[in-house]
Design a protein around this motif. Structure first.
Motif, PDB file in Angstrom:
ATOM      1  N   ARG A  55       0.855  -1.194   0.000  1.00 14.66           N
ATOM      2  CA  ARG A  55       0.000   0.000   0.000  1.00 14.66           C
ATOM      3  C   ARG A  55       0.888   1.241   0.000  1.00 14.66           C
ATOM      4  O   ARG A  55       1.830   1.323   0.778  1.00 14.66           O
ATOM      5  CB  ARG A  55      -0.895   0.040   1.229  1.00 14.66           C
ATOM      6  CG  ARG A  55      -1.951  -1.023   1.270  1.00 14.66           C
ATOM      7  CD  ARG A  55      -2.779  -0.888   2.555  1.00 14.66           C
ATOM      8  NE  ARG A  55      -3.568  -2.063   2.800  1.00 14.66           N
ATOM      9  CZ  ARG A  55      -4.788  -2.266   2.311  1.00 14.66           C
ATOM     10  NH1 ARG A  55      -5.350  -1.358   1.566  1.00 14.66           N
ATOM     11  NH2 ARG A  55      -5.437  -3.376   2.587  1.00 14.66           N
ATOM     12  N   ASP A  56       0.556   2.163  -0.873  1.00 16.58           N
ATOM     13  CA  ASP A  56       1.280   3.436  -0.950  1.00 16.58           C
ATOM     14  C   ASP A  56       2.790   3.248  -1.005  1.00 16.58           C
ATOM     15  O   ASP A  56       3.545   3.923  -0.305  1.00 16.58           O
ATOM     16  CB  ASP A  56       0.894   4.336   0.233  1.00 16.58           C
ATOM     17  CG  ASP A  56      -0.580   4.702   0.191  1.00 16.58           C
ATOM     18  OD1 ASP A  56      -1.095   4.951  -0.917  1.00 16.58           O
ATOM     19  OD2 ASP A  56      -1.213   4.722   1.262  1.00 16.58           O
TER      20      ASP A  56
ATOM     21  N   GLU B 266       0.209   2.396  -5.867  1.00 20.41           N
ATOM     22  CA  GLU B 266      -0.741   2.773  -4.821  1.00 20.41           C
ATOM     23  C   GLU B 266      -1.178   1.536  -4.047  1.00 20.41           C
ATOM     24  O   GLU B 266      -1.287   1.549  -2.833  1.00 20.41           O
ATOM     25  CB  GLU B 266      -1.959   3.445  -5.451  1.00 20.41           C
ATOM     26  CG  GLU B 266      -2.956   3.956  -4.458  1.00 20.41           C
ATOM     27  CD  GLU B 266      -4.087   4.713  -5.121  1.00 20.41           C
ATOM     28  OE1 GLU B 266      -5.080   4.967  -4.439  1.00 20.41           O
ATOM     29  OE2 GLU B 266      -3.993   5.049  -6.319  1.00 20.41           O
TER      30      GLU B 266
ATOM     31  N   ASP C 267       6.272  12.470 -13.917  1.00 17.57           N
ATOM     32  CA  ASP C 267       6.371  11.182 -14.584  1.00 17.57           C
ATOM     33  C   ASP C 267       5.713  11.171 -15.957  1.00 17.57           C
ATOM     34  O   ASP C 267       5.970  10.309 -16.760  1.00 17.57           O
ATOM     35  CB  ASP C 267       5.722  10.076 -13.741  1.00 17.57           C
ATOM     36  CG  ASP C 267       6.672   9.580 -12.667  1.00 17.57           C
ATOM     37  OD1 ASP C 267       7.820  10.040 -12.653  1.00 17.57           O
ATOM     38  OD2 ASP C 267       6.246   8.734 -11.872  1.00 17.57           O
TER      39      ASP C 267
ATOM     40  N   PHE D  93      -1.909  -1.452  -8.923  1.00 13.89           N
ATOM     41  CA  PHE D  93      -2.666  -0.234  -9.183  1.00 13.89           C
ATOM     42  C   PHE D  93      -1.707   0.925  -8.936  1.00 13.89           C
ATOM     43  O   PHE D  93      -1.268   1.144  -7.813  1.00 13.89           O
ATOM     44  CB  PHE D  93      -3.898  -0.153  -8.271  1.00 13.89           C
ATOM     45  CG  PHE D  93      -4.821  -1.313  -8.464  1.00 13.89           C
ATOM     46  CD1 PHE D  93      -5.781  -1.293  -9.452  1.00 13.89           C
ATOM     47  CD2 PHE D  93      -4.697  -2.450  -7.673  1.00 13.89           C
ATOM     48  CE1 PHE D  93      -6.625  -2.379  -9.645  1.00 13.89           C
ATOM     49  CE2 PHE D  93      -5.540  -3.532  -7.864  1.00 13.89           C
ATOM     50  CZ  PHE D  93      -6.504  -3.499  -8.854  1.00 13.89           C
ATOM     51  N   THR D  94      -1.371   1.623 -10.013  1.00 14.44           N
ATOM     52  CA  THR D  94      -0.356   2.670  -9.917  1.00 14.44           C
ATOM     53  C   THR D  94      -0.994   4.041  -9.945  1.00 14.44           C
ATOM     54  O   THR D  94      -2.135   4.218 -10.350  1.00 14.44           O
ATOM     55  CB  THR D  94       0.647   2.557 -11.078  1.00 14.44           C
ATOM     56  OG1 THR D  94      -0.061   2.661 -12.311  1.00 14.44           O
ATOM     57  CG2 THR D  94       1.401   1.241 -11.026  1.00 14.44           C
ATOM     58  N   ARG D  95      -0.223   5.004  -9.501  1.00 15.88           N
ATOM     59  CA  ARG D  95      -0.633   6.403  -9.597  1.00 15.88           C
ATOM     60  C   ARG D  95       0.473   7.126 -10.342  1.00 15.88           C
ATOM     61  O   ARG D  95       1.625   6.705 -10.340  1.00 15.88           O
ATOM     62  CB  ARG D  95      -0.848   6.994  -8.219  1.00 15.88           C
ATOM     63  CG  ARG D  95       0.417   7.013  -7.378  1.00 15.88           C
ATOM     64  CD  ARG D  95       0.198   7.715  -6.061  1.00 15.88           C
ATOM     65  NE  ARG D  95       1.160   7.204  -5.107  1.00 15.88           N
ATOM     66  CZ  ARG D  95       0.866   6.468  -4.069  1.00 15.88           C
ATOM     67  NH1 ARG D  95      -0.376   6.168  -3.815  1.00 15.88           N
ATOM     68  NH2 ARG D  95       1.801   6.039  -3.267  1.00 15.88           N
ATOM     69  N   GLU D  96       0.092   8.205 -10.946  1.00 17.50           N
ATOM     70  CA  GLU D  96       1.100   8.992 -11.648  1.00 17.50           C
ATOM     71  C   GLU D  96       1.748   9.945 -10.661  1.00 17.50           C
ATOM     72  O   GLU D  96       1.078  10.568  -9.850  1.00 17.50           O
ATOM     73  CB  GLU D  96       0.448   9.765 -12.790  1.00 17.50           C
ATOM     74  CG  GLU D  96      -0.039   8.850 -13.893  1.00 17.50           C
ATOM     75  CD  GLU D  96      -0.499   9.607 -15.101  1.00 17.50           C
ATOM     76  OE1 GLU D  96      -0.100  10.765 -15.256  1.00 17.50           O
ATOM     77  OE2 GLU D  96      -1.254   9.039 -15.875  1.00 17.50           O
ATOM     78  N   LEU D  97       3.057  10.022 -10.722  1.00 20.78           N
ATOM     79  CA  LEU D  97       3.800  10.928  -9.862  1.00 20.78           C
ATOM     80  C   LEU D  97       4.119  12.196 -10.627  1.00 20.78           C
ATOM     81  O   LEU D  97       4.226  12.194 -11.851  1.00 20.78           O
ATOM     82  CB  LEU D  97       5.095  10.260  -9.390  1.00 20.78           C
ATOM     83  CG  LEU D  97       4.920   8.980  -8.580  1.00 20.78           C
ATOM     84  CD1 LEU D  97       6.269   8.362  -8.310  1.00 20.78           C
ATOM     85  CD2 LEU D  97       4.191   9.262  -7.293  1.00 20.78           C
ATOM     86  N   ASP D  98       4.273  13.284  -9.906  1.00 12.76           N
ATOM     87  CA  ASP D  98       4.627  14.544 -10.543  1.00 12.76           C
ATOM     88  C   ASP D  98       5.902  14.361 -11.353  1.00 12.76           C
ATOM     89  O   ASP D  98       6.879  13.795 -10.873  1.00 12.76           O
ATOM     90  CB  ASP D  98       4.857  15.637  -9.484  1.00 12.76           C
ATOM     91  CG  ASP D  98       3.570  15.974  -8.743  1.00 12.76           C
ATOM     92  OD1 ASP D  98       2.489  15.765  -9.320  1.00 12.76           O
ATOM     93  OD2 ASP D  98       3.665  16.441  -7.591  1.00 12.76           O
TER      94      ASP D  98
ATOM     95  N   GLN E 249       5.464   4.403  -7.257  1.00 14.97           N
ATOM     96  CA  GLN E 249       4.428   4.485  -8.284  1.00 14.97           C
ATOM     97  C   GLN E 249       3.215   3.627  -7.934  1.00 14.97           C
ATOM     98  O   GLN E 249       2.150   3.826  -8.481  1.00 14.97           O
ATOM     99  CB  GLN E 249       4.966   3.992  -9.637  1.00 14.97           C
ATOM    100  CG  GLN E 249       6.004   4.866 -10.262  1.00 14.97           C
ATOM    101  CD  GLN E 249       6.537   4.215 -11.525  1.00 14.97           C
ATOM    102  OE1 GLN E 249       7.460   3.419 -11.457  1.00 14.97           O
ATOM    103  NE2 GLN E 249       5.935   4.539 -12.652  1.00 14.97           N
TER     104      GLN E 249
END
Length: 166
Positions: free
Chosen positions: A95-96, A130, A150, A143-148, A128
């Motif tokens: 997680r995270d 989540e 990226d 499950f990924t998140r976009e980073l500033d 990256q």
């Protein structure tokens, strides 16, 4: 009738063993696990049939395994609450960007296995991710998140914004 009883007992034992060994899919088995499963096949034959090499004995043993497998599927379709018991449930293992070491240990999975799976999905950094979920079948869903920094900027629809040309 003894072969049917013995096959049922062995079927239940094999089910318990495969559940206890973790969730690795065939392509992810270690060499030791693969050897164990191959050896179990021969040992099962000897335990079920007691060296009965007749066609009838083989048909009874295979039929018992098939009926029990179909029975488990039938039970699952009629009583969905049994599925976590028979096939397991998905477990969050990260997680995270932080691996859940307790969950990984409980599933007999190393952090390096998790990293390797992430790399196979094209994920370069744990930050990256989540959420990573170990599915009941042994696969890992990321499950990924976009980073500033990226990616390019995107509008609400996910399409890249058009640059302001002034």
């Amino acid at each position: 009738m003894e072969i049917v009883f013995r096959a049922a007992v062995i079927y239940l034992f094999l089910w318990l063993v495969t559940r206890a060994l973790g969730r690795a899919t065939l392509g992810e088995l270690s060499t030791f696990q693969l050897v164990l499963y191959v050896a179990m096949g021969d040992l099962v034959q000897q335990g079920v049939t007691q060296q009965d090499y007749s066609i009838t004995g083989a048909v009874l043993a295979i039929s018992t395994f098939a009926v029990l497998t179909a029975g488990v599927s039938l039970v699952q379709s009629h009583w969905p609450r049994t599925r976590p018991f028979t096939h397991g449930t998905a477990i969050a293992i990260l997680r995270d960007g932080q691996p859940d070491l307790k969950a990984l240990s409980g599933e007999q999975m190393s952090v390096s296995d998790l990293f390797a799976s992430a790399r196979e999905q094209g994920i370069r950094r744990l930050a990256q991710i989540e959420l990573a979920v170990l599915e009941a079948d042994g696969r890992i869903s990321f499950f990924t998140r976009e980073l500033d920094g990226d990616s390019d900027q995107h509008d609400e629809s996910g399409a890249p914004e058009k640059p302001n040309v002034g």
